[in-house]
Design an enzyme around this catalytic site. Structure first.
Site, PDB file in Angstrom:
ATOM      1  N   CYS A  99       0.828  -1.219   0.000  1.00 27.51           N
ATOM      2  CA  CYS A  99       0.000   0.000   0.000  1.00 27.51           C
ATOM      3  C   CYS A  99       0.859   1.264   0.000  1.00 27.51           C
ATOM      4  O   CYS A  99       0.309   2.375  -0.105  1.00 27.51           O
ATOM      5  CB  CYS A  99      -0.897   0.027   1.244  1.00 27.51           C
ATOM      6  SG  CYS A  99      -1.818  -1.473   1.527  1.00 27.51           S
ATOM      7  N   HIS A 117      -5.801   1.981   5.386  1.00 24.88           N
ATOM      8  CA  HIS A 117      -6.420   1.165   4.331  1.00 24.88           C
ATOM      9  C   HIS A 117      -7.156   0.027   5.016  1.00 24.88           C
ATOM     10  O   HIS A 117      -6.551  -0.716   5.798  1.00 24.88           O
ATOM     11  CB  HIS A 117      -5.330   0.619   3.410  1.00 24.88           C
ATOM     12  CG  HIS A 117      -5.813  -0.390   2.412  1.00 24.88           C
ATOM     13  ND1 HIS A 117      -6.980  -0.238   1.681  1.00 24.88           N
ATOM     14  CD2 HIS A 117      -5.288  -1.584   2.014  1.00 24.88           C
ATOM     15  CE1 HIS A 117      -7.141  -1.268   0.890  1.00 24.88           C
ATOM     16  NE2 HIS A 117      -6.145  -2.114   1.067  1.00 24.88           N
ATOM     17  N   HIS A 119     -10.027  -3.359   4.643  1.00 24.75           N
ATOM     18  CA  HIS A 119     -10.757  -4.309   3.797  1.00 24.75           C
ATOM     19  C   HIS A 119     -12.140  -4.552   4.416  1.00 24.75           C
ATOM     20  O   HIS A 119     -12.687  -5.638   4.277  1.00 24.75           O
ATOM     21  CB  HIS A 119      -9.993  -5.620   3.701  1.00 24.75           C
ATOM     22  CG  HIS A 119      -8.782  -5.565   2.823  1.00 24.75           C
ATOM     23  ND1 HIS A 119      -8.068  -6.686   2.471  1.00 24.75           N
ATOM     24  CD2 HIS A 119      -8.166  -4.518   2.208  1.00 24.75           C
ATOM     25  CE1 HIS A 119      -7.057  -6.334   1.690  1.00 24.75           C
ATOM     26  NE2 HIS A 119      -7.087  -5.020   1.525  1.00 24.75           N
ATOM     27  N   GLU A 141     -25.971  11.845  11.113  1.00 25.60           N
ATOM     28  CA  GLU A 141     -25.167  12.583  12.108  1.00 25.60           C
ATOM     29  C   GLU A 141     -23.675  12.334  11.930  1.00 25.60           C
ATOM     30  O   GLU A 141     -22.849  13.238  12.098  1.00 25.60           O
ATOM     31  CB  GLU A 141     -25.633  12.178  13.518  1.00 25.60           C
ATOM     32  CG  GLU A 141     -24.922  12.875  14.670  1.00 25.60           C
ATOM     33  CD  GLU A 141     -25.257  14.367  14.781  1.00 25.60           C
ATOM     34  OE1 GLU A 141     -26.151  14.853  14.059  1.00 25.60           O
ATOM     35  OE2 GLU A 141     -24.585  15.052  15.589  1.00 25.60           O
ATOM     36  N   HIS A 197     -12.724  -4.367  -2.912  1.00 28.79           N
ATOM     37  CA  HIS A 197     -11.439  -4.415  -2.211  1.00 28.79           C
ATOM     38  C   HIS A 197     -11.502  -3.726  -0.841  1.00 28.79           C
ATOM     39  O   HIS A 197     -11.275  -4.377   0.178  1.00 28.79           O
ATOM     40  CB  HIS A 197     -10.379  -3.766  -3.122  1.00 28.79           C
ATOM     41  CG  HIS A 197      -8.991  -3.770  -2.583  1.00 28.79           C
ATOM     42  ND1 HIS A 197      -7.879  -3.670  -3.379  1.00 28.79           N
ATOM     43  CD2 HIS A 197      -8.510  -3.823  -1.317  1.00 28.79           C
ATOM     44  CE1 HIS A 197      -6.793  -3.692  -2.645  1.00 28.79           C
ATOM     45  NE2 HIS A 197      -7.161  -3.791  -1.377  1.00 28.79           N
TER      46      HIS A 197
END
Ligand SMILES: CSCCC(=O)C(=O)COP(=O)(O)O
Ligand SMILES: [Zn+2]
Length: 237
Positions: A99, A117, A119, A141, A197
Site C-alpha cells: 500500500c 487502508h 478491507h 449525524e 477491495h
C-alpha cells in the site's frame, strides 16, 4: 548513513504514542473490527520528514515495533518498481506494505499525517451496491465526523457525503494512478473506495484519520443497510 543500531532507535521507544508502537496497537484494534484480516490493509503514519510503514503480507494483528519500516519524506512515491530510500528496514526478510504508493498519494496530494487502508466488508458492500463512480449519503449525524478533503474543516449535517470509487487491480500498487486521479477529480472527498477491495482514508494525523475511518465505515454500513431496505440514502424521506 545510519548504522543498524541507530536505525533501530527509530522504532524503539518507551513512548506508547511513538508511531512504531502505535501502528501495531492500532492494527490489533482494526483486526477486531475486521478491517485488516488475512494480512491485508493497515495504517501508515508520517511525522514530519519520516514515514512509518508496516511490512507486507504479515499478520497485522501480531506485528511488533521492530517490524516497522521508516522512509524519508519527501521522496518519489516508493514502489517495488522505483529506487526507494529507507531510513530503517527490519533485519528480517520483509518487504514494505504494497500500500506504500497509495499511502504516498495521501501524503503528497493532501499533506496527510496518516493514511488507513481497510478491507472492511461495509466498504466493499458499498462499492457493490453503488455501481457508479461515487458512493453518496446525506442526513446522517456521523457525516459531521468527516473532513473536507480528509484534512479540512468537518462537514455539516446538511452536507452530502460523496466518495469516489475506483476499480480494483490485481496488484495493490497499480491502484496508485487511479487513486491519484480520483483525489484530483474529487478534492473534497475524505477517502477513496476501491471496488471489491476496501477503502483508503487519510487525515492530518493518526487520530483524525482513525476518527474519519470510523465515521466513514459507519456511513458505509448504514448506507448499505438503507439500500438493502429499499430506502434512498440521499435526501429526507
Ligand atoms: C489478502 S491481502 C491482499 C493484498 C492487499 O489488498 C493489501 O492490502 C496488502 O497489504 P500489505 O500491507 O500486506 O502489502
Ligand atoms: Zn488492500
Amino acid at each position: 548513513m545510519a548504522t543498524e543500531a541507530n536505525a533501530d532507535a527509530l522504532v524503539l521507544s518507551d513512548d506508547p504514542r511513538h508511531p512504531a508502537n502505535l501502528i501495531p496497537e492500532l492494527c490489533r484494534n482494526f483486526y477486531q473490527l475486521g478491517w485488516v484480516t488475512g494480512t491485508g490493509g493497515g495504517i501508515s503514519i508520517r511525522v514530519g520528514d519520516k514515514v512509518f510503514i508496516a511490512p507486507s503480507g504479515v499478520q497485522k494483528e501480531r506485528m511488533l515495533p521492530i517490524h516497522i519500516f521508516v522512509l524519508p519524506f519527501p521522496q518519489a512515491a516508493p514502489s517495488p518498481h522505483t529506487d526507494r530510500v529507507f531510513l530503517r528496514r527490519p533485519a528480517l526478510n520483509l518487504k514494505e506494505s504494497a500500500c506504500t504508493p497509495l499511502f504516498w498519494n495521501a501524503f503528497d496530494l493532501r499533506d496527510a499525517g496518516s493514511c488507513i487502508h481497510t478491507h472492511s466488508q461495509n466498504a466493499v458492500m458499498a462499492t457493490l451496491l453503488w455501481p457508479g463512480p461515487t458512493f453518496t449519503i446525506s442526513h446522517q449525524e456521523m457525516i459531521k465526523g468527516v473532513r473536507i478533503g480528509g484534512i479540512g474543516r468537518t462537514l455539516s449535517y446538511l452536507d452530502t457525503l460523496e466518495m469516489p470509487i475506483i476499480e480494483n487491480t490485481p496488484n495493490e500498487e497499480d491502484l496508485k494512478d487511479s487513486m491519484a486521479e480520483a483525489m484530483k477529480r474529487y478534492p473534497d472527498a475524505a477517502g477513496v473506495l476501491v471496488r471489491r477491495h476496501g477503502v483508503y482514508v487519510w487525515g492530518p494525523d493518526w487520530e483524525k484519520a482513525k476518527t474519519q475511518a470510523e465515521c466513514l465505515d459507519y456511513l458505509f454500513e448504514i448506507g448499505v443497510k438503507m439500500k438493502l431496505a429499499g430506502l434512498p440514502t440521499v435526501g429526507l424521506f
